[in-house]
Design a protein around this motif. Structure first.
Motif, PDB file in Angstrom:
ATOM      1  N   LYS A  91      -4.844   0.905   1.489  1.00 27.71           N
ATOM      2  CA  LYS A  91      -3.747   0.234   2.202  1.00 27.71           C
ATOM      3  C   LYS A  91      -2.452   0.975   1.902  1.00 27.71           C
ATOM      4  N   TYR A  92      -1.671   1.197   2.968  1.00 26.95           N
ATOM      5  CA  TYR A  92      -0.414   1.913   2.844  1.00 26.95           C
ATOM      6  C   TYR A  92       0.707   1.027   3.369  1.00 26.95           C
ATOM      7  N   PRO A  93       1.727   0.769   2.536  1.00 29.98           N
ATOM      8  CA  PRO A  93       2.846  -0.048   3.014  1.00 29.98           C
ATOM      9  C   PRO A  93       3.627   0.696   4.099  1.00 29.98           C
ATOM     10  N   ILE A  94       4.075  -0.055   5.094  1.00 30.21           N
ATOM     11  CA  ILE A  94       4.885   0.494   6.181  1.00 30.21           C
ATOM     12  C   ILE A  94       6.247  -0.188   6.122  1.00 30.21           C
ATOM     13  N   THR A  95       7.283   0.608   5.909  1.00 30.89           N
ATOM     14  CA  THR A  95       8.663   0.130   5.887  1.00 30.89           C
ATOM     15  C   THR A  95       9.504   1.153   6.648  1.00 30.89           C
TER      16      THR A  95
END
Length: 134
Positions: A78-82
């Motif tokens: 899982k990769y955070p998207i901001t």
């Protein structure tokens, strides 16, 4: 030279709303523009959680606003998207995109989209969708 305004394009058939209600996309640059890629401004609505698998296209996605995550299904990462995050689906990655807050994204597809594409049952875009007339 091609010049388009997002606000004007949003008022035309370049704006596509997904049948499932997860997103809307204004297709700013399409196959008929003969640039070799397409460029889209896409809004992913808060609470969206959907599987995609672009079997026919490569995509780069830049987050301009909002918050979410992308999960690659082959390895479960899982990769955070901001804002400021770029993710690149360079291997036709099967993935889940989740929006915790509404996200505004700039997306590039290769090969370029024709304009009317929405995700099929596998979460992909077909190569032979009809073109949009601008």
């Amino acid at each position: 030279m091609i010049v388009r305004q997002l606000q004007q394009a949003e008022q035309t058939n370049r704006r596509i709303v997904s049948p499932d209600g997860n997103w809307e996309s204004t297709r700013m640059l399409l196959k008929d523009d003969s640039m070799g890629f397409s460029f889209h401004i896409t809004t992913i609505y808060a609470g969206a959680d959907f599987h995609m698998h672009y079997q026919n296209h490569l995509e780069s996605v830049y987050c301009m606003s909002g918050e979410g995550e992308v999960e690659t299904l082959d390895d479960g990462k899982k990769y955070p998207i901001t804002p400021g995050t770029l993710y690149i689906l360079d291997k036709h990655d099967r993935h889940i995109l989740r929006a915790f807050k509404e996200m505004k994204m700039a997306c590039v597809f290769n090969p370029p989209l024709n304009g009317k594409e929405v995700h099929n049952a596998e979460g992909a875009y077909e190569l032979n969708a009809d073109s949009v007339e601008a």
